[in-house]
Design a protein around this motif. Structure first.
Motif, short mmCIF file in Angstrom:
data_model
loop_
_atom_site.label_atom_id
_atom_site.label_comp_id
_atom_site.label_asym_id
_atom_site.label_seq_id
_atom_site.Cartn_x
_atom_site.Cartn_y
_atom_site.Cartn_z
N TYR A 235 11.41 -9.70 -8.79
CA TYR A 235 10.38 -10.62 -9.28
C TYR A 235 11.07 -11.91 -9.72
O TYR A 235 11.90 -11.89 -10.62
CB TYR A 235 9.62 -10.03 -10.47
CG TYR A 235 8.73 -8.86 -10.13
CD1 TYR A 235 7.35 -9.03 -9.99
CD2 TYR A 235 9.26 -7.59 -9.94
CE1 TYR A 235 6.53 -7.96 -9.67
CE2 TYR A 235 8.45 -6.51 -9.62
CZ TYR A 235 7.09 -6.70 -9.49
OH TYR A 235 6.28 -5.64 -9.18
N TRP A 266 8.27 -16.63 -10.78
CA TRP A 266 7.31 -15.61 -11.19
C TRP A 266 6.90 -15.90 -12.62
O TRP A 266 7.75 -16.07 -13.49
CB TRP A 266 7.91 -14.21 -11.09
CG TRP A 266 7.06 -13.16 -11.77
CD1 TRP A 266 7.08 -12.82 -13.10
CD2 TRP A 266 6.06 -12.34 -11.16
NE1 TRP A 266 6.14 -11.83 -13.36
CE2 TRP A 266 5.51 -11.52 -12.19
CE3 TRP A 266 5.58 -12.20 -9.87
CZ2 TRP A 266 4.51 -10.59 -11.95
CZ3 TRP A 266 4.58 -11.26 -9.63
CH2 TRP A 266 4.06 -10.47 -10.65
N GLU A 268 4.63 -14.45 -15.82
CA GLU A 268 3.92 -13.31 -16.40
C GLU A 268 2.59 -13.76 -17.03
O GLU A 268 2.40 -14.93 -17.35
CB GLU A 268 4.78 -12.65 -17.48
CG GLU A 268 5.94 -11.83 -16.93
CD GLU A 268 5.50 -10.46 -16.48
OE1 GLU A 268 5.17 -9.61 -17.32
OE2 GLU A 268 5.49 -10.23 -15.25
N PRO A 269 1.65 -12.81 -17.25
CA PRO A 269 0.41 -13.15 -17.93
C PRO A 269 0.67 -13.78 -19.30
O PRO A 269 1.61 -13.42 -20.00
CB PRO A 269 -0.30 -11.80 -18.08
CG PRO A 269 0.26 -10.97 -16.97
CD PRO A 269 1.69 -11.40 -16.83
N TYR A 293 4.44 -17.35 -7.86
CA TYR A 293 3.49 -16.28 -8.12
C TYR A 293 3.08 -16.39 -9.58
O TYR A 293 3.87 -16.14 -10.48
CB TYR A 293 4.13 -14.91 -7.86
CG TYR A 293 3.17 -13.75 -7.81
CD1 TYR A 293 2.42 -13.38 -8.93
CD2 TYR A 293 3.01 -13.00 -6.65
CE1 TYR A 293 1.54 -12.30 -8.89
CE2 TYR A 293 2.13 -11.92 -6.61
CZ TYR A 293 1.41 -11.58 -7.72
OH TYR A 293 0.54 -10.50 -7.68
N SER A 294 1.82 -16.81 -9.82
CA SER A 294 1.31 -16.97 -11.17
C SER A 294 0.40 -15.80 -11.49
O SER A 294 -0.74 -15.72 -11.04
CB SER A 294 0.52 -18.29 -11.28
OG SER A 294 -0.02 -18.45 -12.57
N ASP A 295 0.92 -14.85 -12.27
CA ASP A 295 0.21 -13.62 -12.59
C ASP A 295 -0.60 -13.82 -13.88
O ASP A 295 -0.15 -13.45 -14.97
CB ASP A 295 1.20 -12.47 -12.74
CG ASP A 295 0.51 -11.12 -12.93
OD1 ASP A 295 -0.71 -11.06 -12.77
OD2 ASP A 295 1.21 -10.15 -13.23
N VAL A 321 -3.25 -15.26 -9.71
CA VAL A 321 -3.93 -14.01 -10.01
C VAL A 321 -4.87 -14.20 -11.20
O VAL A 321 -4.52 -14.88 -12.18
CB VAL A 321 -2.90 -12.90 -10.32
CG1 VAL A 321 -3.60 -11.60 -10.71
CG2 VAL A 321 -2.00 -12.68 -9.11
N ASP A 348 -7.10 -15.99 -6.51
CA ASP A 348 -7.77 -14.71 -6.69
C ASP A 348 -9.16 -14.89 -7.30
O ASP A 348 -9.44 -15.88 -7.99
CB ASP A 348 -6.92 -13.83 -7.61
CG ASP A 348 -7.21 -12.35 -7.47
OD1 ASP A 348 -8.04 -12.00 -6.63
OD2 ASP A 348 -6.60 -11.58 -8.22
N THR A 351 -10.06 -16.52 -11.00
CA THR A 351 -9.13 -17.55 -11.44
C THR A 351 -9.84 -18.90 -11.53
O THR A 351 -10.92 -19.10 -10.97
CB THR A 351 -7.95 -17.69 -10.47
OG1 THR A 351 -8.45 -18.07 -9.18
CG2 THR A 351 -7.19 -16.40 -10.34
#
Length: 461
Positions: A235, A266, A268-269, A293-295, A321, A348, A351
């Motif tokens: 990640y 990456w 994280e929330p 990647y935006s979670d 996400v 997603d 969002t």
């Protein structure tokens, strides 16, 4: 030779050679060079760091001109910092290197180590150094702090200025692992790996997570004029940011990194990410989020380029996400690819994606080997009074003004200004002419992240 003493309250330790360092007293005389019980050591820098830890107040270690371009190789034990310390090589004509002595086989031998370990609440500043060949990976799936930070593990405050970190390995934070405040200015992190065990640098799709190829950030982090290139992880091939906190990137280049998720970055929330004048170029995700990647993070991009990234599945340039929020202003998303969906951006359900004054074009997806234009998949909003250029929006709903469309006539990523590669409008681009007409009052220009190449034909496929 007498070296001037640093003005109080600091004390200066100067390293004259790989084997000799001098701790200067207040009167300018040279104190102990090395304690007797370390008389058989090959190097003196670890002694200098350990000695600095024993003296109250801020400490500074400098290097004599004779060490310019030299490599100081550690002997299997990292240097622990428990005070306020600056290690300053900025006066040298050529950077001095400090090596953890790791070889290419990735086996953690007795004479290999990370380089610095910063304990809380210590404060370490590094200037003008190269940190190389640090390692905290073994043949087993080691967990815990022992496997964190290939070059540096920091629980305190860490700052790097005009430094380079390269060829380092660890399970988390192949280059740098930081849980405290981290500041990096004019720093390069190159060819570092987050890996769980031997061989994972060739196979990031491992069953065990190994995150943050260049940087693993769990505290407030600021990067300015930095280049993160050719790093890899499970990640966040370039950067892993979490579990909360802020990450600020200004004029940075994140390129040619690889991850299972989030080739470049990456998030994280609940993290808050801001990037201005940055480029995310030629990163690769073996599943989703080639560039970013935006979670479920809060992501703001301004005058950035996301180009030439790829994802085997979803979100070649950017994967957002739910319930994340992403705001793009003057951003170019171009020439990214996805194997399934969202060649440029995959947003997603649930969002919030806002796009203004931005160009999205020539992104593609190739499900079943059939390639088609695919700039945004998902719902997005263009604020009233703004205009965008979007070539293809195959799935989802747009709210707000319709974008300009068509072939934007753009270059391949190249050197068109700034630290990293960008994408330029070529001669005859409708994006340039239509934007100029539609946003005549916009200052300073319609597409701030794009620059015209020196030759209209340059880099044209």
């Amino acid at each position: 030779m007498r070296v001037p003493v640093l003005v109080a309250p600091g004390i200066v330790i100067r390293c004259f050679s790989k084997s000799t360092c001098c701790h200067f007293r207040d009167n300018g005389s040279c104190g102990i060079r090395r304690p007797a019980n370390r008389a058989n050591t090959k190097i003196a820098l670890p002694w200098a760091v350990a000695n600095a830890n024993t003296v109250p107040g801020p400490q500074t270690i400098t290097f004599a001109p004779a060490l310019a371009g030299a490599t100081i190789t550690l002997e299997g034990t990292h240097m622990e910092v428990s005070t306020v310390l600056t290690v300053d090589g900025s006066a040298l004509a050529t950077k001095v290197s400090v090596s953890g002595n790791a070889d290419a086989n990735a086996l953690l031998d007795d004479d290999e180590s990370r380089i610095f370990d910063v304990t809380a609440p210590a404060d370490l500043t590094l200037r003008g150094l190269i940190l190389r060949d640090g390692q905290r990976v073994n043949t087993d799936e080691t967990v815990g702090p022992i496997s964190w930070g290939g070059a540096i593990r920091s629980a305190g405050t860490l700052a790097l200025e005009d430094c380079e970190v390269r060829n380092c390995r660890a399970r988390f934070g192949g280059g740098i692992y930081s849980t405290g405040p981290l500041t990096m200015i004019n720093v390069q992190v190159l060819n570092c790996f987050a890996q769980a065990k031997v061989g994972d640098e060739e196979n990031p799709n491992a069953s065990v997570e190994a995150n943050g190829g260049a940087v693993y950030s769990a505290g407030p982090t600021t990067l300015t004029n930095c280049r993160l290139e050719s790093n890899s992880a499970t990640y966040g091939g370039g950067i892993w940011k979490g579990p909360t906190g802020t990450l600020s990137l200004t004029n940075c280049s994140v390129s040619s990194n690889t991850g299972l998720f989030g080739g470049g970055l990456w998030c994280e929330p609940s993290t808050i990410i801001t990037a201005a004048r940055c480029s995310f170029v030629a990163n690769q995700a073996l599943t989703s989020g080639g560039g970013i990647y935006s979670d479920a993070a809060d992501l703001t991009l301004t005058q950035c380029t996301i180009a030439g990234n790829s994802a085997a599945s979803i979100g070649g340039g950017l994967y957002v996400v739910q319930p994340g929020t992403s705001d793009l202003t003057h951003v170019t998303v171009a020439r990214n690819t996805a194997g399934v969906n969202g060649g440029g951006i995959f947003s997603d359900i649930g969002t919030t994606l806002t796009v203004r004054l931005s160009l999205l074009g020539n992104n593609t997806r190739s499900p079943g080997g059939v390639t088609s234009n695919d700039d945004i998949v998902g719902n997005w909003t263009a604020p009233s009074g703004t205009v965008n250029f979007v070539r293809a929006h195959p799935l989802g709903t747009r709210t707000g003004p319709a974008p300009l469309s068509g072939d934007p006539v753009i270059s391949l990523p190249g050197a068109y200004g700034g630290l990293g590669r960008t994408v330029a409008l070529l001669s005859g681009s409708p994006a340039e002419s239509k934007a100029a007409s539609a946003m005549a009052k916009t200052s300073p220009s319609a597409w701030l992240s794009n620059r015209r190449p020196p030759s209209p034909a340059r880099n044209r496929p």
